[in-house]
Design a protein around this motif. Structure first.
Motif, PDB file in Angstrom:
ATOM      1  N   PRO A   1       0.846  -1.189   0.000  1.00  0.00           N
ATOM      2  CA  PRO A   1       0.000   0.000   0.000  1.00  0.00           C
ATOM      3  C   PRO A   1       0.885   1.244   0.000  1.00  0.00           C
ATOM      4  O   PRO A   1       2.002   1.220   0.532  1.00  0.00           O
ATOM      5  N   VAL A   2       0.418   2.300  -0.618  1.00  0.00           N
ATOM      6  CA  VAL A   2       1.126   3.578  -0.594  1.00  0.00           C
ATOM      7  C   VAL A   2       0.110   4.692  -0.372  1.00  0.00           C
ATOM      8  O   VAL A   2      -1.058   4.568  -0.750  1.00  0.00           O
ATOM      9  N   ALA A   3       0.578   5.766   0.240  1.00  0.00           N
ATOM     10  CA  ALA A   3      -0.275   6.924   0.484  1.00  0.00           C
ATOM     11  C   ALA A   3       0.561   8.184   0.318  1.00  0.00           C
ATOM     12  O   ALA A   3       1.720   8.241   0.753  1.00  0.00           O
ATOM     13  N   PHE A   4      -0.026   9.168  -0.339  1.00  0.00           N
ATOM     14  CA  PHE A   4       0.630  10.445  -0.581  1.00  0.00           C
ATOM     15  C   PHE A   4      -0.275  11.561  -0.078  1.00  0.00           C
ATOM     16  O   PHE A   4      -1.467  11.580  -0.381  1.00  0.00           O
ATOM     17  N   LEU A   5       0.298  12.507   0.643  1.00  0.00           N
ATOM     18  CA  LEU A   5      -0.433  13.685   1.088  1.00  0.00           C
ATOM     19  C   LEU A   5      -0.105  14.825   0.130  1.00  0.00           C
ATOM     20  O   LEU A   5       1.073  15.130  -0.090  1.00  0.00           O
ATOM     21  N   LYS A   6      -1.145  15.422  -0.447  1.00  0.00           N
ATOM     22  CA  LYS A   6      -0.943  16.520  -1.390  1.00  0.00           C
ATOM     23  C   LYS A   6      -1.010  17.842  -0.637  1.00  0.00           C
ATOM     24  O   LYS A   6      -2.017  18.161   0.000  1.00  0.00           O
ATOM     25  N   ARG A   7       0.099  18.586  -0.685  1.00  0.00           N
ATOM     26  CA  ARG A   7       0.145  19.918  -0.080  1.00  0.00           C
ATOM     27  C   ARG A   7       1.174  20.764  -0.817  1.00  0.00           C
ATOM     28  O   ARG A   7       2.241  20.276  -1.187  1.00  0.00           O
ATOM     29  N   ASP A   8       0.806  22.004  -1.056  1.00  0.00           N
ATOM     30  CA  ASP A   8       1.673  22.955  -1.758  1.00  0.00           C
ATOM     31  C   ASP A   8       2.126  22.432  -3.117  1.00  0.00           C
ATOM     32  O   ASP A   8       3.272  22.644  -3.520  1.00  0.00           O
ATOM     33  N   GLY A   9       1.248  21.706  -3.830  1.00  0.00           N
ATOM     34  CA  GLY A   9       1.566  21.200  -5.155  1.00  0.00           C
ATOM     35  C   GLY A   9       2.512  20.014  -5.173  1.00  0.00           C
ATOM     36  O   GLY A   9       2.956  19.581  -6.227  1.00  0.00           O
ATOM     37  N   LYS A  10       2.841  19.478  -4.006  1.00  0.00           N
ATOM     38  CA  LYS A  10       3.748  18.341  -3.895  1.00  0.00           C
ATOM     39  C   LYS A  10       2.999  17.158  -3.295  1.00  0.00           C
ATOM     40  O   LYS A  10       1.980  17.319  -2.640  1.00  0.00           O
ATOM     41  N   LEU A  11       3.538  15.965  -3.522  1.00  0.00           N
ATOM     42  CA  LEU A  11       3.004  14.738  -2.924  1.00  0.00           C
ATOM     43  C   LEU A  11       4.055  14.166  -1.978  1.00  0.00           C
ATOM     44  O   LEU A  11       5.155  13.823  -2.408  1.00  0.00           O
ATOM     45  N   THR A  12       3.718  14.072  -0.701  1.00  0.00           N
ATOM     46  CA  THR A  12       4.625  13.494   0.281  1.00  0.00           C
ATOM     47  C   THR A  12       4.186  12.068   0.565  1.00  0.00           C
ATOM     48  O   THR A  12       3.042  11.829   0.964  1.00  0.00           O
ATOM     49  N   MET A  13       5.089  11.120   0.353  1.00  0.00           N
ATOM     50  CA  MET A  13       4.783   9.711   0.585  1.00  0.00           C
ATOM     51  C   MET A  13       4.839   9.427   2.079  1.00  0.00           C
ATOM     52  O   MET A  13       5.833   9.736   2.742  1.00  0.00           O
ATOM     53  N   GLY A  14       3.760   8.851   2.603  1.00  0.00           N
ATOM     54  CA  GLY A  14       3.669   8.575   4.024  1.00  0.00           C
ATOM     55  C   GLY A  14       4.278   7.248   4.424  1.00  0.00           C
ATOM     56  O   GLY A  14       4.508   6.360   3.600  1.00  0.00           O
ATOM     57  N   VAL A  15       4.523   7.125   5.720  1.00  0.00           N
ATOM     58  CA  VAL A  15       5.060   5.907   6.319  1.00  0.00           C
ATOM     59  C   VAL A  15       3.999   5.384   7.283  1.00  0.00           C
ATOM     60  O   VAL A  15       3.504   6.136   8.128  1.00  0.00           O
ATOM     61  N   GLY A  16       3.651   4.116   7.144  1.00  0.00           N
ATOM     62  CA  GLY A  16       2.620   3.553   8.006  1.00  0.00           C
ATOM     63  C   GLY A  16       2.874   2.107   8.331  1.00  0.00           C
ATOM     64  O   GLY A  16       3.725   1.452   7.736  1.00  0.00           O
ATOM     65  N   LYS A  17       2.118   1.604   9.283  1.00  0.00           N
ATOM     66  CA  LYS A  17       2.216   0.208   9.697  1.00  0.00           C
ATOM     67  C   LYS A  17       1.377  -0.650   8.762  1.00  0.00           C
ATOM     68  O   LYS A  17       0.249  -0.319   8.448  1.00  0.00           O
ATOM     69  N   PHE A  18       1.953  -1.757   8.299  1.00  0.00           N
ATOM     70  CA  PHE A  18       1.266  -2.694   7.400  1.00  0.00           C
ATOM     71  C   PHE A  18       0.764  -3.892   8.174  1.00  0.00           C
ATOM     72  O   PHE A  18       1.279  -4.239   9.225  1.00  0.00           O
ATOM     73  N   TYR A  19      -0.226  -4.553   7.612  1.00  0.00           N
ATOM     74  CA  TYR A  19      -0.592  -5.892   8.044  1.00  0.00           C
ATOM     75  C   TYR A  19      -0.842  -6.715   6.778  1.00  0.00           C
ATOM     76  O   TYR A  19      -1.136  -6.173   5.719  1.00  0.00           O
ATOM     77  N   MET A  20      -0.677  -8.011   6.886  1.00  0.00           N
ATOM     78  CA  MET A  20      -0.855  -8.901   5.745  1.00  0.00           C
ATOM     79  C   MET A  20      -2.222  -9.572   5.833  1.00  0.00           C
ATOM     80  O   MET A  20      -2.656  -9.987   6.903  1.00  0.00           O
ATOM     81  N   TYR A  21      -2.889  -9.653   4.668  1.00  0.00           N
ATOM     82  CA  TYR A  21      -4.182 -10.320   4.578  1.00  0.00           C
ATOM     83  C   TYR A  21      -4.226 -11.066   3.254  1.00  0.00           C
ATOM     84  O   TYR A  21      -4.171 -10.441   2.194  1.00  0.00           O
ATOM     85  N   PHE A  22      -4.287 -12.374   3.316  1.00  0.00           N
ATOM     86  CA  PHE A  22      -4.278 -13.239   2.137  1.00  0.00           C
ATOM     87  C   PHE A  22      -3.137 -12.891   1.178  1.00  0.00           C
ATOM     88  O   PHE A  22      -3.323 -12.775  -0.026  1.00  0.00           O
TER      89      PHE A  22
END
Length: 121
Positions: free
Chosen positions: A74-95
């Motif tokens: 999974p990936v997530a980007f926060l859009k602010r000031d015309g830029k995309l910052t890639m976030g860091v998060g905890k993963f879990y596995m499912y199937f």
């Protein structure tokens, strides 16, 4: 018919470089995402996601060093000031697939990659 709208981004962090090329013409955003690490590792694949307010969330299906084995993160980007910052998060596995843990907040301040708009070439 909606015109195709392609947007390109690039991020450089120390010796690592990443590129994101997305088509935003439809509600599902699709594109290509590549990470080229200074240690020689190449993560290259497809991105699929959706905008949720100021956050672009989705999955990155990729190969490592062009070896014929696919991975998904999974990936997530926060859009602010015309830029995309890639976030860091905890993963879990499912199937066999990784997902963000909804009980843990994605941290965009710890994001290593901040993508800035670039010409698509």
């Amino acid at each position: 018919m909606v015109e195709k709208s392609t947007i390109c981004y690039k991020s450089t962090s120390e010796s690592d470089t990443a590129w994101l090329r997305i088509d935003t013409a439809k509600s599902q955003i699709i594109g290509l995402l590549t990470f080229n690490y200074g240690n020689g590792k190449l993560y290259d694949g497809q991105f699929k996601g959706k905008m949720y307010g100021d956050t672009l969330k989705g999955h990155f299906d990729f190969k490592v060093d062009k070896v014929d084995k696919w991975y998904r993160n999974p990936v997530a980007f926060l859009k602010r000031d015309g830029k995309l910052t890639m976030g860091v998060g905890k993963f879990y596995m499912y199937f066999g697939s990784a997902y963000f843990d909804d009980k843990k907040k994605i941290d965009y301040d710890k994001g290593k990659f901040i993508f800035e708009l670039r010409d698509c070439k």
